[in-house]
Design a protein around this motif. Structure first.
Motif, PDB file in Angstrom:
ATOM      1  N   MET A 189     -57.011   5.863 -15.336  1.00 19.53           N
ATOM      2  CA  MET A 189     -56.557   4.713 -14.582  1.00 19.53           C
ATOM      3  C   MET A 189     -57.616   3.620 -14.728  1.00 19.53           C
ATOM      4  O   MET A 189     -58.786   3.847 -14.442  1.00 19.53           O
ATOM      5  CB  MET A 189     -56.382   5.107 -13.107  1.00 19.53           C
ATOM      6  CG  MET A 189     -55.962   3.975 -12.214  1.00 19.53           C
ATOM      7  SD  MET A 189     -55.735   4.486 -10.472  1.00 19.53           S
ATOM      8  CE  MET A 189     -54.265   5.499 -10.601  1.00 19.53           C
ATOM      9  N   ASP A 224     -46.309   3.856  -7.537  1.00 18.06           N
ATOM     10  CA  ASP A 224     -46.676   3.861  -8.960  1.00 18.06           C
ATOM     11  C   ASP A 224     -48.112   4.334  -9.162  1.00 18.06           C
ATOM     12  O   ASP A 224     -48.396   5.140 -10.049  1.00 18.06           O
ATOM     13  CB  ASP A 224     -46.513   2.470  -9.577  1.00 18.06           C
ATOM     14  CG  ASP A 224     -45.066   2.081  -9.803  1.00 18.06           C
ATOM     15  OD1 ASP A 224     -44.167   2.920  -9.604  1.00 18.06           O
ATOM     16  OD2 ASP A 224     -44.829   0.910 -10.173  1.00 18.06           O
ATOM     17  N   GLN A 256     -49.400   7.734 -11.128  1.00 19.66           N
ATOM     18  CA  GLN A 256     -50.368   7.659 -12.215  1.00 19.66           C
ATOM     19  C   GLN A 256     -51.592   8.529 -11.908  1.00 19.66           C
ATOM     20  O   GLN A 256     -52.090   9.244 -12.774  1.00 19.66           O
ATOM     21  CB  GLN A 256     -50.805   6.215 -12.449  1.00 19.66           C
ATOM     22  CG  GLN A 256     -51.736   6.059 -13.632  1.00 19.66           C
ATOM     23  CD  GLN A 256     -52.120   4.602 -13.881  1.00 19.66           C
ATOM     24  OE1 GLN A 256     -51.567   3.686 -13.287  1.00 19.66           O
ATOM     25  NE2 GLN A 256     -53.075   4.409 -14.763  1.00 19.66           N
TER      26      GLN A 256
END
Length: 107
Positions: free
Chosen positions: A1, A53, A57
């Protein structure tokens, strides 16, 4: 990320590393901050979509997410996304462990 500011619609949040944890010890921890949805856009699902979201992730990457809830109302909002309170004296600090996705999609 990736770290930095992420936006979805009118909602935005900053992803970074905790300043209280030494750089070589941060590993799979990411700190979320500056979560913002303009007041006139609140209640329309933009913040929920953005946080959903990010959580998905984080699950895929095995990341632990940490965030500070400035109010009890925000704490309830974060709890709906799997965050649990780890400190409630002074600041309300919440964390979310990654949820395993093994076997769910392609078995």
């Amino acid at each position: 990320m990736k770290t930095g500011t992420v936006t979805l619609g009118n909602a935005s949040i900053h992803i970074g590393y905790s300043g209280i944890i030494k750089a070589n010890k941060r590993g799979l921890l990411r700190e979320l901050s500056e979560f913002n949805v303009p007041e006139e856009r609140r209640g329309k699902g933009e913040g929920t979509a953005l946080l959903t979201d990010l959580c998905e992730q984080a699950d895929l990457e095995g990341l632990v997410l940490m965030i500070t809830a400035d109010t009890p109302r925000l704490g309830y909002f974060y709890a709906r996304h799997g965050f649990v309170t780890v400190q409630d004296e002074g600041a309300i600090i919440m964390a979310r462990m990654p949820i395993s996705t093994k076997g769910e999609a392609n078995g």
